[in-house]
Write a protein that holds these residues in place. Structure first.
Motif, short mmCIF file in Angstrom:
data_model
loop_
_atom_site.label_atom_id
_atom_site.label_comp_id
_atom_site.label_asym_id
_atom_site.label_seq_id
_atom_site.Cartn_x
_atom_site.Cartn_y
_atom_site.Cartn_z
N PRO A 15 -37.78 28.80 46.78
CA PRO A 15 -36.85 29.91 46.53
C PRO A 15 -36.30 29.82 45.10
N PRO A 16 -35.82 30.96 44.58
CA PRO A 16 -35.39 31.00 43.17
C PRO A 16 -34.36 29.95 42.79
N ASP A 17 -33.39 29.66 43.68
CA ASP A 17 -32.36 28.69 43.30
C ASP A 17 -32.95 27.30 43.12
N LEU A 18 -33.86 26.90 44.00
CA LEU A 18 -34.50 25.60 43.87
C LEU A 18 -35.44 25.59 42.67
N ALA A 19 -36.16 26.68 42.46
CA ALA A 19 -37.07 26.76 41.31
C ALA A 19 -36.30 26.62 40.01
N ASP A 20 -35.14 27.26 39.93
CA ASP A 20 -34.32 27.15 38.72
C ASP A 20 -33.86 25.72 38.48
N ARG A 21 -33.46 25.03 39.54
CA ARG A 21 -33.01 23.65 39.41
C ARG A 21 -34.16 22.74 38.99
N LEU A 22 -35.33 23.00 39.52
CA LEU A 22 -36.50 22.20 39.13
C LEU A 22 -36.85 22.43 37.66
N LEU A 23 -36.81 23.67 37.24
CA LEU A 23 -37.12 23.96 35.84
C LEU A 23 -36.09 23.37 34.90
N ALA A 24 -34.85 23.27 35.36
CA ALA A 24 -33.79 22.72 34.51
C ALA A 24 -34.03 21.25 34.17
N GLU A 39 -39.19 12.13 45.78
CA GLU A 39 -37.83 11.81 46.21
C GLU A 39 -36.88 11.60 45.03
N ASP A 40 -37.43 11.08 43.91
CA ASP A 40 -36.61 10.93 42.70
C ASP A 40 -36.20 12.30 42.16
N VAL A 41 -37.17 13.20 42.14
CA VAL A 41 -36.89 14.56 41.66
C VAL A 41 -35.91 15.26 42.58
N ALA A 42 -36.06 15.03 43.89
CA ALA A 42 -35.15 15.64 44.86
C ALA A 42 -33.71 15.24 44.56
N ARG A 43 -33.49 13.97 44.24
CA ARG A 43 -32.14 13.52 43.90
C ARG A 43 -31.64 14.19 42.62
N MET A 44 -32.54 14.38 41.68
CA MET A 44 -32.15 14.99 40.40
C MET A 44 -31.66 16.42 40.58
N VAL A 45 -32.23 17.13 41.55
CA VAL A 45 -31.89 18.55 41.72
C VAL A 45 -30.98 18.80 42.91
N GLY A 46 -30.54 17.72 43.57
CA GLY A 46 -29.64 17.87 44.70
C GLY A 46 -30.29 18.48 45.93
N ALA A 47 -31.57 18.15 46.14
CA ALA A 47 -32.29 18.65 47.31
C ALA A 47 -32.71 17.45 48.16
N SER A 48 -33.05 17.72 49.39
CA SER A 48 -33.52 16.64 50.25
C SER A 48 -34.98 16.34 49.96
N ARG A 49 -35.40 15.13 50.26
CA ARG A 49 -36.79 14.73 50.11
C ARG A 49 -37.69 15.64 50.95
N ALA A 50 -37.24 15.95 52.15
CA ALA A 50 -38.04 16.79 53.04
C ALA A 50 -38.24 18.19 52.45
N THR A 51 -37.23 18.70 51.76
CA THR A 51 -37.35 20.03 51.16
C THR A 51 -38.46 20.06 50.13
N LEU A 52 -38.48 19.06 49.25
CA LEU A 52 -39.53 19.04 48.24
C LEU A 52 -40.90 18.84 48.85
N TYR A 53 -40.99 18.00 49.87
CA TYR A 53 -42.29 17.79 50.50
C TYR A 53 -42.74 19.01 51.30
N TYR A 54 -41.80 19.87 51.65
CA TYR A 54 -42.18 21.11 52.32
C TYR A 54 -42.94 22.02 51.35
N TYR A 55 -42.48 22.04 50.09
CA TYR A 55 -43.09 22.93 49.10
C TYR A 55 -44.22 22.28 48.32
N PHE A 56 -44.20 20.96 48.16
CA PHE A 56 -45.20 20.29 47.34
C PHE A 56 -45.80 19.11 48.10
N ALA A 57 -47.11 19.06 48.13
CA ALA A 57 -47.78 17.97 48.86
C ALA A 57 -47.63 16.64 48.12
#
Length: 202
Positions: A15-24, A39-57
């Motif tokens: 979603p746009p809000d997560l995409a913006d945080r990742l691009l930042a 999981e390191d990136v998830a912490r950087m953007v304030g998202a859960s590990r599961a959220t990032l693994y949902y979108y990226f393998a």
């Protein structure tokens, strides 16, 4: 900033809000010496590990997503700089200044694009996108300039790749030396140097 990245692959678009945080944080993620897990990136953007693994393998899928976004944004900056009017030399100079200016603020992206050269798998679509959106317009502009006698280039495709490589390496070299690669004096001087290299009689 809202982005809409149509990634060419099986990756789900976040979603746009997560995409913006990742691009930042993308320049930190894309840096050559960044050995970050999802999981390191998830912490950087304030998202859960599961959220990032949902979108990226895996990490390559995330890198492909980020690089695709930057290729599209960089291409948009280049397109905005070229109104299709005026002498090819002036247009090429404006395009290179725009490219160098965009990449100058993102040395990590430069490093990742160079590292991805010749890549396969998840990163292959990034190279295809880069060829279509970045190298393609450069080839067309160089071909047009050659036809008018403004440019002395035997092979526009090779010249376009040389220009891309020159900009990437110049930005990285300046960043490594601790100098600002987004300095307008640098970007304009780089564009002038590149223009001299392709200009007829230059």
């Amino acid at each position: 900033m809202q982005i809409n990245v149509q990634y060419a692959g099986d990756v789900k678009t976040p979603p746009p809000d997560l995409a913006d945080r990742l691009l930042a944080v993308s320049d930190d993620v894309l840096a050559v010496d960044a050995d970050l897990r999802l999981e390191d990136v998830a912490r950087m953007v304030g998202a859960s590990r599961a959220t990032l693994y949902y979108y990226f393998a895996g990490r390559d899928d995330l890198l492909a997503f980020l690089l695709s976004a930057h290729v599209r944004e960089g291409a948009a900056a280049m397109a905005a700089a070229d109104d299709g009017q005026g002498p090819p030399a002036d247009r090429l100079r404006a395009v290179v200044v725009a490219m160098a200016g965009y990449l100058g603020g993102r040395p990590g992206t430069c490093a990742a694009l160079l590292a991805a050269a010749g890549a396969r798998g998840a990163l292959a679509p990034v190279l295809e996108l880069n060829d279509a959106r970045i190298a393609g317009p450069l080839r067309e502009l160089l071909t047009e300039g050659r036809a008018t006698g403004a440019f002395d280039v035997a092979a526009p495709a090779d010249a376009a790749n040389a220009i891309l490589g020159a900009v990437l390496m110049a930005v990285l070299g300046r960043a490594a030396a601790g100098r600002d690669p987004a300095d307008p004096d640098f970007t304009t001087a780089l564009a002038d140097q590149i223009l001299r290299g392709v200009s007829a009689g230059g």
